[in-house]
Write a protein that holds these residues in place. Structure first.
Motif, PDB file in Angstrom:
ATOM      1  N   GLY A   1       0.830  -1.198   0.000  1.00  0.00           N
ATOM      2  CA  GLY A   1       0.000   0.000   0.000  1.00  0.00           C
ATOM      3  C   GLY A   1       0.862   1.243   0.000  1.00  0.00           C
ATOM      4  O   GLY A   1       1.651   1.471  -0.913  1.00  0.00           O
ATOM      5  N   THR A   2       0.766   2.030   1.049  1.00  0.00           N
ATOM      6  CA  THR A   2       1.566   3.252   1.174  1.00  0.00           C
ATOM      7  C   THR A   2       2.910   2.924   1.795  1.00  0.00           C
ATOM      8  O   THR A   2       2.979   2.381   2.895  1.00  0.00           O
TER       9      THR A   2
ATOM     10  N   TYR B   1      -2.593  -6.862   5.235  1.00  0.00           N
ATOM     11  CA  TYR B   1      -2.286  -6.575   3.825  1.00  0.00           C
ATOM     12  C   TYR B   1      -2.804  -5.185   3.464  1.00  0.00           C
ATOM     13  O   TYR B   1      -3.991  -4.983   3.266  1.00  0.00           O
ATOM     14  N   GLY B   2      -1.912  -4.233   3.382  1.00  0.00           N
ATOM     15  CA  GLY B   2      -2.318  -2.843   3.132  1.00  0.00           C
ATOM     16  C   GLY B   2      -2.600  -2.521   1.683  1.00  0.00           C
ATOM     17  O   GLY B   2      -3.088  -1.438   1.364  1.00  0.00           O
TER      18      GLY B   2
ATOM     19  N   LEU C   1       4.395  -1.767  -3.262  1.00  0.00           N
ATOM     20  CA  LEU C   1       4.953  -0.628  -3.995  1.00  0.00           C
ATOM     21  C   LEU C   1       4.264  -0.445  -5.352  1.00  0.00           C
ATOM     22  O   LEU C   1       4.871  -0.660  -6.411  1.00  0.00           O
ATOM     23  N   PRO C   2       3.003  -0.052  -5.355  1.00  0.00           N
ATOM     24  CA  PRO C   2       2.272   0.107  -6.619  1.00  0.00           C
ATOM     25  C   PRO C   2       3.031   0.998  -7.606  1.00  0.00           C
ATOM     26  O   PRO C   2       3.555   2.047  -7.235  1.00  0.00           O
ATOM     27  N   GLY C   3       3.093   0.552  -8.848  1.00  0.00           N
ATOM     28  CA  GLY C   3       3.760   1.330  -9.875  1.00  0.00           C
ATOM     29  C   GLY C   3       5.240   1.059 -10.020  1.00  0.00           C
ATOM     30  O   GLY C   3       5.902   1.637 -10.889  1.00  0.00           O
ATOM     31  N   THR C   4       5.792   0.165  -9.177  1.00  0.00           N
ATOM     32  CA  THR C   4       7.222  -0.117  -9.287  1.00  0.00           C
ATOM     33  C   THR C   4       7.545  -0.730 -10.645  1.00  0.00           C
ATOM     34  O   THR C   4       6.754  -1.498 -11.201  1.00  0.00           O
ATOM     35  N   ASN C   5       8.732  -0.383 -11.196  1.00  0.00           N
ATOM     36  CA  ASN C   5       9.173  -1.040 -12.429  1.00  0.00           C
ATOM     37  C   ASN C   5      10.373  -1.943 -12.171  1.00  0.00           C
ATOM     38  O   ASN C   5      11.060  -2.360 -13.099  1.00  0.00           O
TER      39      ASN C   5
ATOM     40  N   ASP D   1     -13.355  -7.907   4.192  1.00  0.00           N
ATOM     41  CA  ASP D   1     -12.205  -7.011   4.257  1.00  0.00           C
ATOM     42  C   ASP D   1     -11.449  -7.019   2.931  1.00  0.00           C
ATOM     43  O   ASP D   1     -11.083  -5.977   2.382  1.00  0.00           O
ATOM     44  N   TYR D   2     -11.233  -8.210   2.389  1.00  0.00           N
ATOM     45  CA  TYR D   2     -10.521  -8.348   1.118  1.00  0.00           C
ATOM     46  C   TYR D   2     -11.303  -7.691  -0.010  1.00  0.00           C
ATOM     47  O   TYR D   2     -10.727  -7.048  -0.899  1.00  0.00           O
ATOM     48  N   ALA D   3     -12.633  -7.816   0.006  1.00  0.00           N
ATOM     49  CA  ALA D   3     -13.463  -7.269  -1.063  1.00  0.00           C
ATOM     50  C   ALA D   3     -13.374  -5.745  -1.142  1.00  0.00           C
ATOM     51  O   ALA D   3     -13.599  -5.163  -2.206  1.00  0.00           O
ATOM     52  N   GLN D   4     -13.040  -5.103  -0.035  1.00  0.00           N
ATOM     53  CA  GLN D   4     -12.852  -3.656  -0.076  1.00  0.00           C
ATOM     54  C   GLN D   4     -11.615  -3.287  -0.893  1.00  0.00           C
ATOM     55  O   GLN D   4     -11.567  -2.225  -1.509  1.00  0.00           O
ATOM     56  N   ARG D   5     -10.616  -4.162  -0.880  1.00  0.00           N
ATOM     57  CA  ARG D   5      -9.390  -3.900  -1.623  1.00  0.00           C
ATOM     58  C   ARG D   5      -9.474  -4.417  -3.063  1.00  0.00           C
ATOM     59  O   ARG D   5      -8.809  -3.902  -3.951  1.00  0.00           O
ATOM     60  N   ALA D   6     -10.259  -5.473  -3.266  1.00  0.00           N
ATOM     61  CA  ALA D   6     -10.406  -6.067  -4.598  1.00  0.00           C
ATOM     62  C   ALA D   6     -11.892  -6.229  -4.897  1.00  0.00           C
ATOM     63  O   ALA D   6     -12.423  -7.346  -4.908  1.00  0.00           O
TER      64      ALA D   6
END
Length: 408
Positions: free
Chosen positions: A231-232, A331-332, A336-340, A370-375
């Motif tokens: 996440g962050t 699981y936040g 690292l979203p967007g990592t290359n 809880d998971y459904a909020q993220r996916a």
């Protein structure tokens, strides 16, 4: 003189509890969802006639408490905690993340009541050990909780009212345990829950700058590096936040996840893949990191020289232990979203798939919600949960069906 509204509330709680004992699922509509879920967990684990909480090993409990961040914080504000207990004839308790009581203090009357049910250091107050209670709910939900009179599963504490709030490490948000205030039901007051929250925040403000997490009974408390990557992203060294750019965070994450170290070529391949980036660029980033870490980064191979803790390893450990709900809570988000970085992209996929597969194998309703909020569009996990529930009644059913309908 007991307030009429409290008398009525107690009668309603007793009616709901008796309905649960005599007719099971018919009681679901009479209590809050979290109380019903806890009653069903408790009922599967123990009798309503449980007379006291089981006790953990005395020496192990004492060793866990001694020198811990919670002990330091409680000692710093102990006079305020004791005054609150004495003024309200309460018993106040602080637990570890597993709802094992580590410290208590009670007013004259409540102290004796607490001792009779092992509401004392070492007492195990998770709902599968002693039944529904506010300590377990606050820890399980990571939110303030109240349990009044016969909302408790065990008859032995039907005369109690309990308010509890989680205690978090300010630097990482990690839950360290729970603070609980308890007294007799007839002394229930609207500000009870707010008071528990204030006391929990008081402990948080008194925590030392470093508040390491104990991973097991043999772990030694030590300063070190704590990285939040799901996440962050956030990195802290000895409790102090490090200001790093994206690339430096990626490099540090790879080193944190490879404690035996990486050669220059290995690190370059993991960070840049086939990008046309020179080795000298990587060396410059490593040099900056070494300075930020106070020199605690060795070379040949590149290796961190301090204790390291990452949320990635924490989530994977919970999955291996089949603690699926705890893993979902920890699981936040994507790593690292967007990592290359090819290595981190591959790891992000591995963690996400591992969590999803664990849910499919054990689709606990609360964890699935809880998971459904993220996916929100992953209908397969919600469908697996509904299939697993079958014809059984569960308070999460309406929410699960709503999630499925919204995703479709």
């Amino acid at each position: 003189m007991v307030r009429p509204d409290l008398q009525q509330r107690r009668l309603e709680a007793m009616h709901a509890w008796n309905t649960f004992v005599e007719r099971g699922d018919e009681a679901a509509r009479l209590v809050r969802p979290e109380i019903w879920s806890s009653w069903t967990r408790s009922g599967a684990a123990l009798s309503i006639d449980v007379a006291e909480a089981p006790l953990a090993d005395e020496d192990e409990t004492r060793e866990y408490w001694r020198g811990s961040a919670l002990q330091i914080a409680v000692e710093r504000v102990e006079s305020d905690l004791r005054r609150t207990a004495e003024d309200g004839d309460l018993v106040i308790a602080v637990t570890d993340p597993d709802t094992r009581i580590l410290w208590t203090y009670g007013g004259r009357v409540m102290r004796r009541k607490a001792e009779r049910v092992n509401f004392v250091p070492g007492g195990l107050w998770d709902d599968e050990s002693v039944g529904t209670n506010a300590l377990d709910l606050a820890g399980r939900q990571d939110a303030p909780a109240m349990v009044f009179s016969a909302e408790h599963y065990a008859q032995v504490v039907h005369n109690w009212v309990c308010w509890a709030a989680p205690v978090h490490e300010p630097g990482t948000g990690r839950q360290l345990g729970v603070l609980d205030l308890s007294t007799t039901w007839d002394r229930s007051h609207p500000i009870g829950l707010a008071t528990a929250q204030v006391m929990a925040r008081l402990i948080e403000t008194a925590l030392p700058a470093r508040s390491p997490r104990r991973a097991g009974p043999e772990e030694i408390f030590a300063p070190g590096l704590v990285m939040t990557l799901l996440g962050t992203a956030e990195t802290r060294l000895d409790g102090q936040r490090l200001l790093l750019n994206r690339r430096q965070t990626e490099i540090l994450a790879l080193l944190a996840l490879h404690p035996d170290g990486l050669s220059l070529d290995q690190l370059h391949a993991m960070v840049y893949g086939d990008q046309a980036v020179t080795v000298s660029t990587l060396k410059a980033e490593v040099s900056h990191l070494r300075h930020a870490l106070g020199g605690q980064l060795a070379s040949r191979p590149y290796r961190l020289l301090m204790p390291v803790d990452t949320d990635v390893e924490h989530v994977l450990a919970l999955i291996r232990q089949r603690k699926v709900r705890a893993a979902v809570e920890a699981y936040g988000g994507d790593l690292l979203p967007g990592t290359n970085s090819p290595a981190l992209t591959e790891l992000a996929e591995y963690v996400a798939v591992a969590l999803r597969e664990a849910l499919l194998a054990d689709p606990e309703p609360e964890a699935v919600l809880d998971y459904a909020q993220r996916a929100p569009y992953d209908t397969q996990v919600v469908e697996a949960c509904l299939h697993d529930l079958g014809a059984r009644s569960h308070p999460a059913l309406p929410l699960l069906r709503a999630r499925l309908a919204a995703a479709r």
